[in-house]
Enzyme design. Structure first.
Site, PDB file in Angstrom:
ATOM      1  CG  ASP A 165       6.076 -23.176   2.531  1.00  0.00           C
ATOM      2  OD1 ASP A 165       5.796 -24.301   2.075  1.00  0.00           O
ATOM      3  OD2 ASP A 165       6.265 -22.930   3.735  1.00  0.00           O
TER       4      ASP A 165
HETATM    5  N1  URA Z   1       9.938 -25.278   5.792  1.00  0.00           N
HETATM    6  C1  URA Z   1       8.898 -24.443   5.638  1.00  0.00           C
HETATM    7  O1  URA Z   1       8.129 -24.205   6.559  1.00  0.00           O
HETATM    8  N2  URA Z   1       8.740 -23.845   4.433  1.00  0.00           N
HETATM    9  C2  URA Z   1       9.575 -24.045   3.411  1.00  0.00           C
HETATM   10  O2  URA Z   1       9.379 -23.464   2.350  1.00  0.00           O
HETATM   11  C3  URA Z   1      10.654 -24.909   3.586  1.00  0.00           C
HETATM   12  C4  URA Z   1      10.811 -25.534   4.791  1.00  0.00           C
END
Ligand code: URA
Length: 244
Positions: A106
């Site tokens: 993310d």
């Molecule tokens: N899980 C998440 O919620 N975000 C990420 O960036 C990676 C795994």
């Protein structure tokens, strides 16, 4: 032997565009096995032939494998019309066409991100079937305990009904609101949604490892380097054997 057009080799390796390759050849700046070539559409074997541009030999690499410590605020996509992507952070010497991030983090997630142009390598590391576990350190709004550890081990059901594979959850020993999570899937916002399912909110997420490959502390946020052959071999081995 793998014959390729010279201009394709030069653009593929990030030396210049195909059009520029033609112009450089016409100027006499390109040699193949010591001989000046005047046309960039001739075929070469990049694994065997010694190609040089302005006297500098090309170190041909079929694929690039890069490790990055992803900083907050950049998106892990190959391109984005509005936002800065992880590829924008690569130094010129590591930029070339076809690169993409191996799986996604993310925008606000930090830590270990691999970038490559080798689709097979990426698939092996991201396919849940290969059981390559990804390790994250999550900062939460409240501590977790035995109940949550058991729920993660049994397989969390997300709010949309999706059943996740069993995951490892290790709360920090000092009862702080921090825990280590290990999952072998890569669903959208997966770690955040898994914690939501047990009534916790993730306030910070950092990926520390993929398989047995651990992000070193020396790589500053936004920093990157090429993986060594040994590191690539280790990651491929993890994908072959599965790893827990
Ligand atoms: N899980 C998440 O919620 N975000 C990420 O960036 C990676 C795994």
């Amino acid at each position: 032997m793998a014959w390729m057009r010279l201009d394709r080799v030069l653009s593929g390796q990030g030396v210049c565009s195909r059009r520029e390759a033609g112009a450089m050849a016409r100027k006499g700046a390109v040699t193949v096995n010591g001989r000046t070539v005047r046309s960039a559409d001739q075929k070469v074997d990049p694994q065997e032939d010694v190609i040089a541009v302005n006297g500098r030999p090309l170190l041909y690499k079929e694929y690039l494998y890069i490790v990055m410590n992803k900083p907050q605020g950049v998106v892990s996509a190959s391109r984005d019309p509005r936002q800065k992507t992880v590829l924008d952070l690569l130094p010129a010497r590591l930029k070339r066409r076809g690169l993409f991030p191996v799986g996604r983090l993310d925008k606000d997630t930090t830590g270990l991100l691999l970038i490559t142009d080798d689709g097979d390598f990426a698939h092996r590391l991201t396919s849940p079937k290969k059981e390559v576990y990804k390790t994250y350190v999550a900062d939460l709004d409240a501590p977790v305990g035995e109940k949550e550890v058991l729920a993660f081990a049994q397989g969390i059901v997300l709010e949309d009904g999706t059943l996740c594979r069993p995951a490892g959850l290790l709360p920090e020993a000092d009862a702080s609101a921090r825990a280590t999570v290990r999952i072998c899937e890569g669903r959208y916002h997966q770690v955040k949604r898994m914690f939501e399912a047990v009534g916790r909110r993730v306030v910070g997420l950092h990926r520390t490892a993929i398989g047995n490959f651990v992000l070193e502390n020396e790589l500053a946020p936004g920093g990157c380097r090429e993986l060594t052959e040994e590191e690539c071999r280790l990651l491929r081995k993890n994908a072959q054997e599965g790893q827990m």
